[in-house]
Structure formats: C-alpha cells, structure tokens
Design an enzyme around this catalytic site. Structure first.
Site, PDB file in Angstrom:
ATOM      1  N   LYS A 130       0.840  -1.211   0.000  1.00 34.79           N
ATOM      2  CA  LYS A 130       0.000   0.000   0.000  1.00 34.79           C
ATOM      3  C   LYS A 130       0.870   1.255   0.000  1.00 34.79           C
ATOM      4  CE  LYS A 130      -4.221  -1.634  -0.054  1.00 34.79           C
ATOM      5  NZ  LYS A 130      -5.275  -1.302  -1.007  1.00 34.79           N
ATOM      6  N   LYS A 210      -1.563 -10.122  -8.537  1.00 31.67           N
ATOM      7  CA  LYS A 210      -2.827 -10.667  -8.041  1.00 31.67           C
ATOM      8  C   LYS A 210      -3.973  -9.812  -8.561  1.00 31.67           C
ATOM      9  CE  LYS A 210      -4.563  -9.218  -4.102  1.00 31.67           C
ATOM     10  NZ  LYS A 210      -5.756  -9.126  -3.264  1.00 31.67           N
ATOM     11  N   LYS A 213      -8.755  -4.938  -7.021  1.00 28.99           N
ATOM     12  CA  LYS A 213      -9.521  -3.743  -7.406  1.00 28.99           C
ATOM     13  C   LYS A 213      -8.599  -2.541  -7.530  1.00 28.99           C
ATOM     14  CE  LYS A 213     -12.915  -5.414  -4.200  1.00 28.99           C
ATOM     15  NZ  LYS A 213     -12.239  -5.518  -2.903  1.00 28.99           N
TER      16      LYS A 213
HETATM   17  N1  AQP Z   1      -6.743 -12.281  -6.831  1.00 26.01           N
HETATM   18  C1  AQP Z   1      -7.238 -12.946  -5.805  1.00 26.01           C
HETATM   19  N2  AQP Z   1      -7.066 -14.274  -5.734  1.00 26.01           N
HETATM   20  C2  AQP Z   1      -7.574 -14.989  -4.674  1.00 26.01           C
HETATM   21  N3  AQP Z   1      -8.274 -14.416  -3.680  1.00 26.01           N
HETATM   22  C3  AQP Z   1      -8.467 -13.084  -3.720  1.00 26.01           C
HETATM   23  N4  AQP Z   1      -9.099 -12.227  -2.910  1.00 26.01           N
HETATM   24  C4  AQP Z   1      -8.996 -10.970  -3.401  1.00 26.01           C
HETATM   25  N5  AQP Z   1      -8.309 -10.975  -4.545  1.00 26.01           N
HETATM   26  C5  AQP Z   1      -7.965 -12.281  -4.774  1.00 26.01           C
HETATM   27  C6  AQP Z   1      -9.774 -12.598  -1.676  1.00 26.01           C
HETATM   28  O1  AQP Z   1     -11.067 -12.023  -1.694  1.00 26.01           O
HETATM   29  C7  AQP Z   1     -11.423 -11.680  -0.370  1.00 26.01           C
HETATM   30  C8  AQP Z   1     -11.890 -10.273  -0.309  1.00 26.01           C
HETATM   31  O2  AQP Z   1     -10.845  -9.417  -0.677  1.00 26.01           O
HETATM   32  P1  AQP Z   1     -10.980  -7.861  -0.507  1.00 26.01           P
HETATM   33  O3  AQP Z   1     -11.677  -7.277  -1.666  1.00 26.01           O
HETATM   34  O4  AQP Z   1     -11.567  -7.526   0.770  1.00 26.01           O
HETATM   35  O5  AQP Z   1      -9.579  -7.337  -0.384  1.00 26.01           O
HETATM   36  P2  AQP Z   1      -8.366  -7.579  -1.232  1.00 26.01           P
HETATM   37  O6  AQP Z   1      -7.756  -8.882  -0.992  1.00 26.01           O
HETATM   38  O7  AQP Z   1      -7.460  -6.497  -0.903  1.00 26.01           O
HETATM   39  O8  AQP Z   1      -8.959  -7.524  -2.701  1.00 26.01           O
HETATM   40  P3  AQP Z   1      -8.544  -6.461  -3.676  1.00 26.01           P
HETATM   41  O9  AQP Z   1      -9.334  -6.572  -4.906  1.00 26.01           O
HETATM   42  O10 AQP Z   1      -7.060  -6.600  -3.841  1.00 26.01           O
HETATM   43  O11 AQP Z   1      -8.946  -5.127  -2.920  1.00 26.01           O
HETATM   44  P4  AQP Z   1      -8.148  -3.775  -2.861  1.00 26.01           P
HETATM   45  O12 AQP Z   1      -7.546  -3.581  -4.183  1.00 26.01           O
HETATM   46  O13 AQP Z   1      -9.194  -2.757  -2.538  1.00 26.01           O
HETATM   47  O14 AQP Z   1      -7.120  -3.903  -1.771  1.00 26.01           O
HETATM   48  C9  AQP Z   1     -10.183 -11.912   0.511  1.00 26.01           C
HETATM   49  O15 AQP Z   1     -10.338 -13.123   1.178  1.00 26.01           O
HETATM   50  C10 AQP Z   1      -9.077 -11.995  -0.481  1.00 26.01           C
HETATM   51  O16 AQP Z   1      -8.017 -12.823  -0.023  1.00 26.01           O
END
Ligand code: AQP
Length: 341
Positions: A130, A210, A213
C-alpha cells in the site's frame, strides 16, 4: 478446501446438538466483486454456510483506508452486499452485515493494539504494498489494518477464516495477536485458521499481479457481458508464445489456468494449446463465453436486488442485530479480563 492447519471441526461422535463451529470472513467495499474474490474466497463462503455458523462482513471501516468519498463508500457497500447475495450467500443460512454497524469491532481493535508490537505491523507485506500503491495517503489505518482484522474475527470467536492466499500473513498475525492476548490476560480467543479454495491466488488481466480492485486488473464478474469480454480479451497470456504456430505452455498461461474452473475439458484444451491446434485468442473467446454464461444467473439476481435496495438494507440490518449479543458478550469478557470493569 485447504487450511493452514487442520480445521477445528467437531468430531463425528459429538451429539448433534453441539454448537456448529464458527467461520468468519470480511470483504472490502472498495470496488465491485471480481473473479479473484469469487474463485479465491466467495466460493468457500458459500460452501461453508452448510456446516458452519457462518458470519460474513462487508468491511467498510477497512475500506476507509483507501476510499474517502462518502457517497461512493455507501454505494459500494450496498453493491458488495448485493453481489455476495447474488453469488450464493443465503441470509437464512449465514449472517451478512456491515462492519461499522457493530462498533464493538473498533473498541476491540484498540484493546488488541495494546498487545501488538508496532514492528509486527510494519513488516506486513500488504502495508508495504500500500505504501507503493498510495504513497500520498499512508494513513494510520493502513498500519493497524491487521489488528482491526483480528478483532473482526475474534470478536465472534471464529475458528475458520475463508480467504485468498494474499491474506495468509494477516491471518498469521491474527494468531500472534491472539497468543499475545491470551498469554497476558488468560485464555480468551481461539487461534483462527485460514481456509483456501483450489484457486488461492488468481492473477489479474496483466498476468503478473494478483487480481485486485486497486490495481485495476480485474474481471468484473457481475458487469455487463461486453465489459467482461473486453476484460478477458485484454488478458496477458504466455509471453513466450509469439506466433500463432508456437506451442503454448498452459501451466504458465493465466487464461489456461482459468479454464480449470469453468468446465471439465481443460486437459483437452491444454493439449490443443501445447500442440498449437488452438491459439490464445481462441482460448480467450472460449473462457469469456464461459465466464459470461456461468455468472449470468448471478448477474440477473444482482440487478434484481439492486432494484430493491430496501431488501438489501433489511438483510444487513438484521445481520448486525443478530450479532449484537455475541459481540457484547465478548466485549464484556474482554473488559473484565483487562481490568476495565
Ligand atoms: N486475486 C485474488 N485471488 C484470490 N483471492 C483473492 N481475494 C482478493 N483478490 C484475490 C480474496 O477475496 C477476499 C476479499 O478481498 P478484498 O476485496 O476484501 O480485499 P483484497 O484482498 O485487498 O482484494 P482487492 O481486490 O485486492 O482489494 P483492494 O484492491 O481494494 O485492496 C479476501 O479473502 C481476499 O483474499
């Protein structure tokens, strides 16, 4: 399903009246639900509803570490709820709620902060990421994010946490925080264990990072079909396959990897790639069609729900109300143990 450790499932000999073990997970309303969320976590949320007392949370406090537009946060919170319900969360079999509707989470996070060394938080990989992603907004919430996450889980004394592999370090930290608390104040919380799907890490359309979003490399499974197709067609495949006649390497091709989750014929498809019978564009068109088809009923349900926001809000409110006694009981116990009563 796989876990970091053996799951704490009740032995078969226990009476049927024994309380079901509890599972908890949270998802940020920081954008729309994507393929990585579903394959990496939501599929397990849905599966675990059957056997566990399942609690799922839209973590808007967490989203505040990167989303600062109030209207956008409200909209996305409702959209995320509709997305989860459309993908199979059943309010009759699980509890779905919004994190800020149970403010006990933040009180517990503060108390857990007092047993958490800052050095544990500074070494968290997501904090380091981050710092690169939003260098002008390194707020304190980003640093203490894993403590709030630990509070989210342990306030309900959940033993199992369905997440993607990117959350492994956070879960390990949650366990360390639990151990630190239990050592100082007596046995209070169980150590939560991660549970993974068969796709613990889904790579984004760039094929490198990965799917996420905040990176903008997502396939938005509940979006209109045209957008899904465009996102899939933009996917990076095997970078060593330059000409159409070059043999493909399905093991390293992101598109081929996705075929494993959308049809039983992936081995045949992979053979076609290896022998150059099919090209990357053929594979992308095929997987785009399958993804669109697979998520069409969920998209329909999502649109129906979004047309009735009062239904979504009612489910979220009922969820938060149902959890009030559990959250309050834990806080009473914790305050007592820490000398606040
Ligand atoms: N690419 C991924 N592969 C496997 N699991 C994933 N998760 C997210 N991206 C992947 C899992 O989805 C759940 C919710 O995730 P989240 O949206 O709360 O947060 P995150 O992991 O930070 O997802 P993003 O899209 O990467 O969000 P931003 O960009 O806002 O930080 C979690 O269980 C996560 O592991």
């Amino acid at each position: 399903m796989t876990t970091d450790l053996a799951p704490a499932v009740a032995p078969a000999s226990e009476p049927v009246t024994a309380p079901r073990p509890r599972t908890f997970s949270g998802i940020q309303p920081s954008g729309t639900v994507h393929l990585g969320n579903d394959l990496g976590a939501i599929r397990n949320y849905v599966a675990l509803q059957a056997e566990y007392e399942a609690i799922y949370c839209i973590v808007d406090y967490h989203a505040l570490t990167s989303t600062h537009d109030p209207d956008l946060l409200r909209t996305r919170t409702r959209e995320m709820a509709a997305g989860l319900l459309a993908l199979g969360l059943d309010p009759e079999r699980c509890t779905l709620f919004v994190q800020s509707h149970r403010p006990e989470h933040t009180e517990l996070a503060w108390l857990l902060c007092t047993v958490t060394p800052v050095s544990w938080l500074e070494r968290t990989p997501t904090y380091k990421e981050k710092q690169l992603l939003q260098p002008d907004d390194i707020n304190h919430g980003l640093l203490t994010y894993p403590v709030l996450q630990a509070a989210d889980i342990v306030i309900y004394k959940a033993s199992l946490v369905p997440v993607g592999r990117d959350q492994q370090a956070h879960l390990e930290l949650s366990r360390e925080i639990v151990r630190a608390f239990n050592r100082r104040y007596g046995d209070t919380f169980p150590e939560p264990q991660a549970v993974y799907t068969e796709a613990p890490v889904v790579f984004g359309t760039d094929g490198v990072k990965k799917m996420s979003k905040s990176v903008g490399n997502t396939i938005d499974i509940l979006a209109e079909p045209d957008l899904i197709r465009r996102q899939v067609m933009s996917m990076v495949t095997d970078t060593q396959r330059i000409k159409r006649t070059d043999p493909g390497r399905p093991e390293v091709c992101n598109v081929c990897q996705l075929q494993r989750f959308f049809g039983d014929d992936y081995e045949d498809l992979w053979e076609g790639e290896r022998t150059a019978r099919t090209g990357c564009v053929d594979m992308k068109k095929l997987i785009a069609d399958r993804i669109v088809r697979h998520y069409a009923p969920a998209r329909e349900r999502y649109l129906e729900l979004m047309a009735h926001p009062e239904e979504i809000d009612g489910i979220l409110e009922a969820g938060a109300d149902r959890l009030a006694p559990k959250a309050r009981a834990t806080m009473d116990e914790v305050r007592q143990r820490m000398g606040l009563r």
